[in-house]
Motif scaffolding. Sequence first.
Motif, mmCIF file in Angstrom:
data_model
loop_
_atom_site.group_PDB
_atom_site.id
_atom_site.type_symbol
_atom_site.label_atom_id
_atom_site.label_comp_id
_atom_site.label_asym_id
_atom_site.label_seq_id
_atom_site.Cartn_x
_atom_site.Cartn_y
_atom_site.Cartn_z
ATOM 1 N N SER A 143 0.840 -1.199 0.000
ATOM 2 C CA SER A 143 0.000 0.000 0.000
ATOM 3 C C SER A 143 0.872 1.244 0.000
ATOM 4 O O SER A 143 0.996 1.939 -1.006
ATOM 5 C CB SER A 143 -0.957 -0.005 1.207
ATOM 6 N N ARG A 144 1.550 1.514 1.127
ATOM 7 C CA ARG A 144 2.260 2.791 1.251
ATOM 8 C C ARG A 144 3.495 2.873 0.364
ATOM 9 O O ARG A 144 3.861 3.976 -0.053
ATOM 10 C CB ARG A 144 2.620 3.050 2.714
ATOM 11 N N PHE A 145 4.163 1.766 0.069
ATOM 12 C CA PHE A 145 5.319 1.850 -0.835
ATOM 13 C C PHE A 145 4.873 2.292 -2.222
ATOM 14 O O PHE A 145 5.525 3.118 -2.866
ATOM 15 C CB PHE A 145 6.048 0.505 -0.927
ATOM 16 N N ILE A 146 3.757 1.754 -2.681
ATOM 17 C CA ILE A 146 3.253 2.083 -4.013
ATOM 18 C C ILE A 146 2.867 3.558 -4.092
ATOM 19 O O ILE A 146 3.300 4.285 -4.988
ATOM 20 C CB ILE A 146 2.059 1.181 -4.363
ATOM 21 N N THR A 147 2.069 4.005 -3.148
ATOM 22 C CA THR A 147 1.605 5.390 -3.209
ATOM 23 C C THR A 147 2.736 6.372 -2.954
ATOM 24 O O THR A 147 2.806 7.439 -3.587
ATOM 25 C CB THR A 147 0.458 5.634 -2.224
ATOM 26 N N SER A 148 3.669 6.042 -2.054
ATOM 27 C CA SER A 148 4.799 6.941 -1.789
ATOM 28 C C SER A 148 5.689 7.068 -3.022
ATOM 29 O O SER A 148 6.217 8.156 -3.307
ATOM 30 C CB SER A 148 5.614 6.434 -0.594
ATOM 31 N N SER A 149 5.860 5.976 -3.756
ATOM 32 C CA SER A 149 6.650 6.032 -4.993
ATOM 33 C C SER A 149 6.006 6.977 -5.987
ATOM 34 O O SER A 149 6.696 7.790 -6.638
ATOM 35 C CB SER A 149 6.770 4.632 -5.605
ATOM 36 N N ILE A 150 4.683 6.892 -6.126
ATOM 37 C CA ILE A 150 3.992 7.762 -7.078
ATOM 38 C C ILE A 150 4.067 9.216 -6.633
ATOM 39 O O ILE A 150 4.291 10.123 -7.453
ATOM 40 C CB ILE A 150 2.529 7.310 -7.255
ATOM 41 N N VAL A 151 3.909 9.466 -5.347
ATOM 42 C CA VAL A 151 4.009 10.838 -4.843
ATOM 43 C C VAL A 151 5.389 11.406 -5.138
ATOM 44 O O VAL A 151 5.523 12.548 -5.620
ATOM 45 C CB VAL A 151 3.708 10.879 -3.327
ATOM 46 N N LEU A 152 6.437 10.650 -4.851
ATOM 47 C CA LEU A 152 7.799 11.124 -5.118
ATOM 48 C C LEU A 152 7.993 11.438 -6.598
ATOM 49 O O LEU A 152 8.555 12.478 -6.957
ATOM 50 C CB LEU A 152 8.815 10.085 -4.650
ATOM 51 N N LEU A 153 7.541 10.541 -7.457
ATOM 52 C CA LEU A 153 7.715 10.747 -8.894
ATOM 53 C C LEU A 153 6.919 11.950 -9.389
ATOM 54 O O LEU A 153 7.388 12.707 -10.242
ATOM 55 C CB LEU A 153 7.331 9.475 -9.650
ATOM 56 N N ARG A 154 5.725 12.132 -8.868
ATOM 57 C CA ARG A 154 4.947 13.313 -9.256
ATOM 58 C C ARG A 154 5.664 14.587 -8.835
ATOM 59 O O ARG A 154 5.731 15.566 -9.606
ATOM 60 C CB ARG A 154 3.552 13.262 -8.624
ATOM 61 N N ALA A 155 6.206 14.600 -7.626
ATOM 62 C CA ALA A 155 6.924 15.777 -7.152
ATOM 63 C C ALA A 155 8.169 16.024 -8.002
ATOM 64 O O ALA A 155 8.470 17.174 -8.369
ATOM 65 C CB ALA A 155 7.310 15.594 -5.687
ATOM 66 N N GLN A 156 8.888 14.959 -8.348
ATOM 67 C CA GLN A 156 10.100 15.110 -9.154
ATOM 68 C C GLN A 156 9.780 15.627 -10.549
ATOM 69 O O GLN A 156 10.593 16.326 -11.160
ATOM 70 C CB GLN A 156 10.844 13.769 -9.217
ATOM 71 N N LEU A 157 8.599 15.319 -11.055
ATOM 72 C CA LEU A 157 8.179 15.801 -12.365
ATOM 73 C C LEU A 157 7.664 17.244 -12.329
ATOM 74 O O LEU A 157 7.302 17.798 -13.367
ATOM 75 C CB LEU A 157 7.093 14.885 -12.932
ATOM 76 N N GLY A 158 7.615 17.820 -11.143
ATOM 77 C CA GLY A 158 7.242 19.219 -11.035
ATOM 78 C C GLY A 158 5.812 19.487 -10.611
ATOM 79 O O GLY A 158 5.393 20.648 -10.560
ATOM 80 N N ALA A 159 5.060 18.458 -10.295
ATOM 81 C CA ALA A 159 3.675 18.658 -9.858
ATOM 82 C C ALA A 159 3.651 19.220 -8.437
ATOM 83 O O ALA A 159 4.514 18.911 -7.610
ATOM 84 C CB ALA A 159 2.908 17.335 -9.905
ATOM 85 N N ASP A 160 2.667 20.035 -8.161
ATOM 86 C CA ASP A 160 2.489 20.574 -6.807
ATOM 87 C C ASP A 160 1.679 19.554 -6.003
ATOM 88 O O ASP A 160 0.459 19.450 -6.145
ATOM 89 C CB ASP A 160 1.757 21.914 -6.856
#
Length: 299
Positions: A143-160
Amino acid sequence: MIDGDVMSYLTDEIASQPGCWSRAIGMAGSAGSALPGPGERVAAIGCGSSLNVARCYAALREAAGQGETDAFPASEVPAARRYDWMLYISRTGTTTEVLNALRRAPRATPATVITAVADAPLAREARHVVLLDFADERSVVSSRFITSSIVLLRAQLGADVRSLPAAAERELARPLPPELAERAEFTFLGRGWAAPVADEAALKLREASRTWAESYPAMEYRHGPISVSDENTVVWALGQVPSGLLADARRTGATVIASDTDPLAALIGAQRLAAALAERKGIDPDQPRALSRSVILTG
């Protein structure tokens, strides 16, 4: 009632996501040098839930105009296709297919691993490692590994994404609709990068509670899947889905769930439902039938 005190690692890990997401956002800047830059041609690779992360990243990166990005199951990476960067996602870093994909890739191509285990084979063999050890899990169901990975990648791509932890808190506090416990079939829908989030939601129900669940890109729902929806079905939209499509789903008799919350925050509702349905059925959501924490093949 469907909500309750589900005594499982999975439930605790689902509840820990707001804090994990905050940590993922905080490390996005430092992780940038280990991740592909704009303009590079990238392949993102994973298995199971990690494949859903790869597919989210591919859709998000292309939508952000940062370059052509493909996502593949680790067992299906095209041998003849060449990339500027390879990204591998694996919670344990021991999944056989992901290791094999890394070892088959051209050695000159930069390779990054997103994992929760620093000393796993995948982390030792890749050129770059993004370590989310704070999001590691004891439950087989991720659960949390999957969502945390997506959050990190979204942030790295410049999303707020600064508001996401608070959105997760709200989703955790929201009561699950009690009628969901009486439904037999669940169909999750999403568009763009939310389509693999819908796939992840359906996978959680199948893994944790052995519940019949399917998922589709939202606009594909009318092209066949709508025919099995009825009063026993829940049609659950993650992210923005056309109101006319939801109206069509309601006309089948299905219970329709939709909200304006971020698709990743909405996924928490499906994770919680999976744990609650497992408890209701007397199933241990931490140890799904025929599954293990990592798929390690011996032949």
